[in-house]
Scaffold this motif. Structure first.
Motif, PDB file in Angstrom:
ATOM      1  N   LYS B 294       0.833  -1.207   0.000  1.00 41.30           N
ATOM      2  CA  LYS B 294       0.000   0.000   0.000  1.00 41.30           C
ATOM      3  C   LYS B 294       0.867   1.255   0.000  1.00 41.30           C
ATOM      4  O   LYS B 294       0.598   2.203  -0.724  1.00 41.30           O
ATOM      5  N   ILE B 295       1.907   1.247   0.810  1.00 41.71           N
ATOM      6  CA  ILE B 295       2.783   2.429   0.850  1.00 41.71           C
ATOM      7  C   ILE B 295       3.429   2.655  -0.517  1.00 41.71           C
ATOM      8  O   ILE B 295       3.527   3.790  -0.994  1.00 41.71           O
ATOM      9  N   GLN B 296       3.828   1.566  -1.153  1.00 39.47           N
ATOM     10  CA  GLN B 296       4.452   1.714  -2.475  1.00 39.47           C
ATOM     11  C   GLN B 296       3.468   2.307  -3.462  1.00 39.47           C
ATOM     12  O   GLN B 296       3.812   3.201  -4.249  1.00 39.47           O
ATOM     13  N   SER B 297       2.228   1.828  -3.416  1.00 38.57           N
ATOM     14  CA  SER B 297       1.258   2.343  -4.393  1.00 38.57           C
ATOM     15  C   SER B 297       0.881   3.786  -4.055  1.00 38.57           C
ATOM     16  O   SER B 297       0.665   4.611  -4.943  1.00 38.57           O
ATOM     17  N   LEU B 298       0.850   4.110  -2.759  1.00 42.72           N
ATOM     18  CA  LEU B 298       0.529   5.494  -2.374  1.00 42.72           C
ATOM     19  C   LEU B 298       1.643   6.452  -2.779  1.00 42.72           C
ATOM     20  O   LEU B 298       1.388   7.603  -3.133  1.00 42.72           O
ATOM     21  N   LEU B 299       2.864   5.974  -2.715  1.00 39.71           N
ATOM     22  CA  LEU B 299       3.977   6.838  -3.116  1.00 39.71           C
ATOM     23  C   LEU B 299       3.873   7.155  -4.610  1.00 39.71           C
ATOM     24  O   LEU B 299       4.075   8.306  -5.029  1.00 39.71           O
ATOM     25  N   LEU B 300       3.513   6.149  -5.384  1.00 39.20           N
ATOM     26  CA  LEU B 300       3.330   6.394  -6.825  1.00 39.20           C
ATOM     27  C   LEU B 300       2.174   7.359  -7.055  1.00 39.20           C
ATOM     28  O   LEU B 300       2.235   8.235  -7.920  1.00 39.20           O
TER      29      LEU B 300
END
Lengths: 210, 565
Positions: B294-300
């Motif tokens: 989730k953090i990775q997708s939120l960063l994108l």
């Protein structure tokens, strides 16, 4: 005219500042008047008198027997301190207040302190009547004398049941002409507009059609 | 660092909170981003949880788009109704300023369902706004102006059977913008006291957030109505995607700044809540894989959002460009293997210290985002139930110590320098608009608002040094009533460490914009678009669920929305 508690508190606060009272004192008086309104005490005649009092240096005498005496008491100026001193100094038996210009304002100032410090304030009048002020309101409101009198003000710790939040407040009916006087005093805190202040003192354009 | 144990039924592990000397500086406050504890997010979660249904019970709008409408929604045990009035406005009268006297639309949030008499009464008063008079049935009033260029474009396109141009949608983001949203007893309507015990509205600004969300729906309906009237045969409604991409604009001026300074306990509670949430998240040692995903997708998503964020203000645009660069670098660093090492969120926050303040604060909001289970309950801590109280028993020695402990930043300011007292805040007689004056050039500093907190501290400190330190505050204030206000604030700071903005608010370098952005971040607004040091436009609810899809499963997933074409 019906007013909200917000309007009472903020307008009276501004009126106090407009009358030359210190901001922190004005804050307490605004809150006191809102407290009075919440408890359905809407008479602001004496509050107005207190706010506009010319008596800026009331006479304070300390009595060795644990009493403090305020003569020609200007409640708007010294009322907050009267409450402070009673709370702070346990050796102080009571405060004697002679010829107060607003008993109601003093009740309001006592009222706003009751909840925070779990206190009840006892007002004993030289005419013999007594009232008490707690977080729940004023006990024996009809006993406040109309004539000039001396008040003996004391306080005691008393944990009362937490008062129910008065969500049923229906607005406060205030005398229109007296309220107008309050508003006029409040208006003394506003700066007259000028071209410079209008164009540079705040943001957004004079028209916004984008 | 501050160690604070927040009252909670659960006592999760948490790191130390970031200190007030770090977070209560205007530069950092003015780089804040919305987060999941922001007030709009709290409201949307409640609307979703209660499967709220919005009923448009009245629609009396003429083909030109003028008339009135009512939208009602049940929350908790109560019904709330937005009453909307759309009125004709000449271009020369359209202003976002407080001093405006007419608007494209005006609104009231009514407590319950308005009767015909209520509607008639509101029709007379709502369009007058501050000049009108309201009753206890109203909780909030507001007004809005069209974003003229976008509104007209959308009407034309829909009437021709086409969706609006996505670039224009992207560049503006809203059909109308509110220019004030008033609550709490102003102009005769209900005090906050009336709703303070209702769970659905007890949190800060929930009534106001509900009003704005309903206004958003009204603006969508209005533009479709006008377009359809123009050409019913070829008309098409807004697509759900575009409706979602259209938020509600807001023009935010100086008025928000005095609010935050006057309500110091509220400020403390907001900041302390956010910092506590961050401290909890940073303490997570080994997050589950879905949180890392989730953090990775939120960063994108954040990178895309920031890429779509363009403003005319050169300073802010420069900040945004730097932020884009920072986020791209961070994205290359925080690969899966990096995130899988222990304490990834704490390491991410520490890593961000090498980057711009905007990047640091964006990442604070980012790491909070997936952790609703851990932090959403903190939202109930953000209200101020007590206000400021004076403790008259405190000795002057204790007061002096507290002053030095909490306000050294103020004592370090040299008020003999003219720049240190460059500005003064005041209320203009012109519709009581808050304004900022230049002391050396303008009249009115004798009516200055008491927002010069640092200067007041210094003056008090001087008088305290000359007083008997064993005396009580009560004794001191009897002869020094002018210090009552600042004494109360200093006493409060002991148990409210985040209550004070640690800058000189009358200094030549003071930027009120920073205060506005901070408050707006807590509202949940995004796409800050500063127009000067004194005001900004923002977008509220862009990407948020609509009334028709509030029950969808991802209703809470709209942090930093990306405009999809």
């Amino acid at each position: 005219m019906k007013l909200s508690l917000y309007e009472i508190e903020t307008t009276i606060r501004k009126a106090c500042v407009g009358s030359g009272l210190a901001f922190g004192v004005a804050e307490d008086i605004g809150k006191a008047c809102a407290w009075l309104a919440l408890h359905q005490i809407n008479d602001i005649t004496s509050v107005l008198k207190a706010i506009t009092s010319k008596n800026k240096n009331p006479h304070i005498v300390s009595n060795n027997a644990g009493y403090l005496i305020f003569s020609d008491a200007a409640i708007a100026i010294n009322g907050p301190s009267m409450i402070d001193l009673l709370i702070a100094d346990h050796s102080l038996k009571n405060i004697q207040i002679q010829n107060p210009d607003s008993i109601l304002l003093l009740i309001g100032l006592a009222g706003i302190s009751t909840k925070h410090f779990d206190l009840v304030f006892n007002f004993t009048f030289s005419t013999g009547e007594k009232i008490s002020v707690s977080d729940n309101g004023v006990n024996n409101m009809n006993s406040i004398p109309n004539t000039d009198s001396i008040i003996y003000l004391s306080c005691q710790s008393k944990k009362t049941m937490p008062s129910k939040v008065k969500t049923s407040f229906k607005g406060s009916e205030i005398n229109s002409s007296e309220w107008k006087q309050i508003e006029n005093l409040a208006a003394k805190t506003y700066v007259p507009a000028s071209h410079t202040s209008r164009s540079e003192g705040a943001g957004a354009g004079l028209t916004d059609n984008d | 660092m501050i160690k604070v144990q927040f009252q909670s039924n659960v006592n999760p592990v948490q790191f130390d909170l970031r200190s007030p000397s770090t977070v209560m500086k205007l530069e950092r406050m003015g780089a804040a981003f919305p987060h999941r504890l922001s007030f709009m997010r709290v409201l949307i979660r409640r609307l979703h949880a209660e499967k709220a249904k919005v009923n448009r019970s009245l629609w009396e709008i003429n083909p030109q788009g003028y008339g009135r409408a009512v939208y009602s929604v049940q929350l908790g045990l109560n019904t709330y109704s937005l009453v909307a009035f759309a009125t004709h406005l000449e271009a020369e009268n359209r202003s976002d300023r407080v001093i405006a006297e007419a608007w494209d639309a005006s609104f009231a949030l009514f407590d319950g369902t308005p009767t015909a008499q209520d509607l008639d009464r509101l029709e007379k008063n709502a369009p007058k706004q501050e000049a009108g008079r309201f009753e206890l049935g109203e909780l909030v009033i507001s007004r809005a102006n069209k974003s003229v260029r976008l509104f007209e474009h959308v009407v034309k396109q829909l009437s021709k059977g086409k969706q609006p141009d996505s670039d224009i949608i992207d560049s503006v983001g809203y059909l109308m913008r509110t220019t004030a949203v008033y609550g709490n007893g102003k102009f005769g309507f209900a005090d906050r006291l009336k709703i303070s015990e209702r769970p659905e509205l007890a949190g800060p600004f929930q009534a106001e957030m509900l009003t704005v969300w309903l206004i958003r729906g009204f603006t969508h309906d209005l533009v479709e109505h006008i377009a359809k009237a123009l050409n019913p045969k070829s008309f098409v409604p807004l697509s759900t995607t575009i409706r979602t991409n259209l938020g509600i604009g807001n023009s935010t001026g100086l008025g928000m700044a005095p609010f935050l300074i006057k309500h110091a306990v509220l400020l403390n509670n907001w900041m302390q809540t956010r910092e506590t949430a961050l401290a909890r998240v940073r303490a997570i040692e080994n997050p589950k894989p879905q949180y890392i995903d989730k953090i990775q997708s939120l960063l994108l998503r954040a990178i895309k959002h920031v890429n779509q964020w363009n403003v005319a203000d050169k300073n802010q645009m420069s900040n945004i460009i730097q932020l884009r660069s920072d986020l791209n670098e961070i994205n290359q660093t925080v690969v899966l293997e990096w995130l899988q090492q222990p304490n990834p969120w704490d390491r991410l926050i520490k890593l961000s210290q090498c980057y711009s303040v905007e990047c640091q604060e964006l990442l604070v909001s980012l790491v909070l985002e997936p952790h609703g289970d851990l932090i959403d309950s903190l939202a109930t801590q953000m209200a101020d139930l007590k206000g400021l109280t004076l403790n008259p028993k405190m000795t002057l020695n204790e007061l002096s110590e507290q002053l030095k402990s909490s306000y050294q930043w103020a004592l370090d300011i040299d008020f003999t320098q003219q720049d240190s007292t460059h500005f003064f805040w005041y209320t203009s007689a012109e519709k009581l608009e808050p304004r900022l004056g230049i002391r050396a050039k303008e009249l009115g500093s004798d009516k200055e608002m008491p927002l010069d907190i640092a200067r007041q501290v210094c003056v008090l400190f001087k008088d305290l040094n000359e007083a008997n330190q064993q005396h009580s505050v009560a004794q001191f204030l009897l002869t020094h009533p002018q210090h009552r206000h600042i004494t109360r604030r200093i006493q409060m700071a002991k148990h409210h460490p985040y209550s004070e903005i640690q800058n000189n608010l009358i200094d030549i370098k003071c930027m009120p914009l920073n205060i506005l952005r901070f408050k707006l971040s807590f509202f949940g607004a995004s796409k800050f678009d500063p127009k000067s040091n004194l005001w900004t436009r923002v977008n509220m609810y862009q990407g948020a669920p609509l009334a028709e899809n509030i029950t969808q499963t991802n209703a809470d997933d709209w942090w930093l929305p990306v405009i999809e074409s």
